[in-house]
Motif scaffolding. Structure first.
Motif, mmCIF file in Angstrom:
data_model
loop_
_atom_site.group_PDB
_atom_site.id
_atom_site.type_symbol
_atom_site.label_atom_id
_atom_site.label_comp_id
_atom_site.label_asym_id
_atom_site.label_seq_id
_atom_site.Cartn_x
_atom_site.Cartn_y
_atom_site.Cartn_z
ATOM 1 N N SER A 67 -11.323 37.439 -13.033
ATOM 2 C CA SER A 67 -11.471 38.362 -14.171
ATOM 3 C C SER A 67 -10.165 39.085 -14.494
ATOM 4 N N MET A 72 -15.238 37.540 -17.429
ATOM 5 C CA MET A 72 -16.277 37.510 -16.393
ATOM 6 C C MET A 72 -17.238 36.330 -16.563
ATOM 7 N N LEU A 298 -15.982 40.920 -9.816
ATOM 8 C CA LEU A 298 -15.435 40.631 -11.142
ATOM 9 C C LEU A 298 -15.077 41.936 -11.866
#
Length: 518
Positions: A67, A72, A298
């Motif tokens: 990320s 994501m 993430l």
């Protein structure tokens, strides 16, 4: 820079985890106690253990990197993981519990014969040794960087990768060898709580230091994008991009069926539950936990991107995005918490290693040794030999992981990819036994071996170039890959391709039995 407090936290963790593992393991009187915990462990603990087992150091430092450098959309794959685990719960777990099986490969032995069972078991052993040996070495990398930055030496020389690997391997082997699967599972619970707690604290501290309007900045750059439907893309794009929705869900689902339904590393944990319902709860619950875990790391990656002002890893003086999170842990956290986060990284590595050791010992003992030793052996001798096998595999892991001090060794790539080309054959072999009623042992063995050979060629040799279409090249140069814009088949499809190939080959071979019986 790490402080004395950080090193104390790491030291206390390493010593404490070994003592705790030995105490939690209790006494074992048989291999059933040692490898399956007497089939009496609570489902929620098994659920935590499954998640901790599939979480390695590469996950903790690698997921934030995804990320940080992108979005994501990696989270899409957890939808496939859920579907795959539901399929395993409905299709494979009832067969394991109905037969009172001790390993995943006992099903293949019951369906096809001992030769197929042994073939699958040996394949599993090679897979674990390669894949988790690489992970053990990967854990030593940040520890080595930290030790060097702190000026730590041993007898006047800088601490080496081999010494770090030896320390981690010995501590993990002690509680695994003494406490068996019960110790492994309960320590997994502790270790998962540790690294998740550390991750949450890290996210809170990052949030506290971010500028106003950070959420809008991240949103404008699509950092929170989770769904990529791939609309407008071609079929080739779907095949070569790992996180397009169809690839993530279908490919990820098939991959999860193989990893959680045919890999002894995970199946062994599921067989420690008290009954089928508990096992199904543990497996499906793990898909929810893994989604939450991925989401956490993430988000940390996005927060790190804001924290470092959107700079690329190269602009930060780093060689790759995987180094961003470890850098923040070392430089951006207060004393004590850095040590806690690093202990969490060690926890993930030790959890994977302990699980591998116990599952390798169980498969060695139950799938191989007991198949070939015809004389009856007392429970005490079987237990002693099982512990010896655990010690043997620990030594092999330490030696194997130490070979990777030259990180240019091409076997690193093999170790990271090997699960992809063995999982297809394993899942295909199981499904062949369920779907194709006329398939016999040699049909399964030939199909299984042919699948693995084919997948090696597919993974390392099949490429796509927009200019030249599909190509077969086992060793293209970096310049060739860049000039032709070459891409490989996305990794979630490997298990799908392999299992389909294994079933088709096994089915074709089985036709001869039908013709011969007419």
């Amino acid at each position: 820079m790490l402080s004395v407090i950080d090193f104390i936290v790491i030291g206390v963790y390493l010593i404490g985890i070994a003592i705790l593992g030995i105490r939690l393991g209790g006494k074992q009187r048989s291999t059933d106690d040692y490898f399956l915990g007497g089939r009496d462990l609570p489902w929620w603990a098994v659920c935590f253990s499954v998640v901790a087992t599939e979480t390695s150091t590469l996950t903790i430092i690698g997921v934030p990197a995804v990320s940080y450098g992108g979005t994501m959309i990696f989270l899409q794959i957890t939808g496939g993981y859920l579907l795959g685990r539901i399929a395993v719960s409905a299709l494979l777990l009832p067969r394991y519990f109905k037969g009172g099986m001790s390993t995943a490969y006992a099903f293949l032995g019951e369906r096809f014969g001992d030769r197929m069972r042994s073939t699958a078991s040996v394949t599993f052993m090679v897979t674990r040794l390669l894949a988790d040996g690489v992970r053990l070495f990967a854990t030593a990398i940040p520890i080595k960087v930290i030790a060097d930055s702190a000026g730590m030496t041993l007898m006047g020389d800088p601490i080496s990768y081999g010494q770090i690997i030896l320390l981690l391997g010995v501590i993990t082997a002690i509680y695994t060898m003494v406490g068996g699967i019960r110790a492994v599972i309960w320590i997994d619970v502790v270790q998962m709580i540790l690294y998740i707690f550390g991750g949450i604290l890290c996210a809170i501290l990052l949030l506290d230091g971010l500028p106003d309007g950070w959420f809008q900045i991240a949103a404008q750059e699509s950092k929170f994008k989770v769904i990529n439907l791939g609309i407008g893309g071609s079929l080739t794009d779907w095949i070569t991009q790992p996180y397009v929705a169809v690839t993530a869900i279908i490919g990820g689902g098939i991959f999860s069926m193989a990893s959680h339904g045919t890999d002894q590393l995970i199946v062994q944990r599921l067989l420690t539950c008290r009954n089928l319902k508990d096992s199904q709860r543990a497996l499906i619950g793990s898909s929810v936990l893994i989604a939450v875990q991925f989401a956490l790391f993430l988000i940390i990656g996005v927060l790190l991107w804001i924290h470092f002002g959107g700079l690329t890893p190269q602009e930060l003086g780093l060689s790759r995005a995987d180094e961003v999170f470890p850098r923040y842990i070392i430089e951006g956290l207060p004393s004590g918490l850095s040590g806690l986060l690093l202990a969490g990284i060690l926890a993930a590595a030790m959890s994977t290693l302990s699980s591998s050791l116990n599952s390798l010992a169980s498969s060695s003992m139950l799938d191989l040794v007991e198949r070939f030793v015809k004389n009856s052996i007392s429970n005490s001798r079987r237990l002693l030999f099982s512990r010896a096998l655990t010690f043997f595999w620990a030594g092999l892991f330490i030696v194997f992981a130490s070979l990777f001090e030259n990180t240019d060794n091409p076997v690193v790539e093999l170790g990271l990819a090997i699960a992809s080309f063995t999982y297809g054959g394993l899942l295909g072999g199981f499904l062949l036994g369920i779907i194709i009623k006329h398939a016999q042992e040699w049909d399964a063995i030939i199909a299984f071996c042919l699948t693995i050979i084919t997948m090696v060629l597919v993974i390392f040799g099949v490429w796509y170039s927009p200019e030249q279409g599909w190509l077969f090249h086992l060793n293209p140069s970096d310049a060739m890959i860049e000039n032709l814009n070459m891409r490989q088949i996305a990794w979630p499809w490997y298990t799908f391709i392999g299992s389909l190939l294994c079933i088709c080959v096994g089915f074709i071979l089985s036709l001869r039995h039908r013709f011969m019986n007419q």
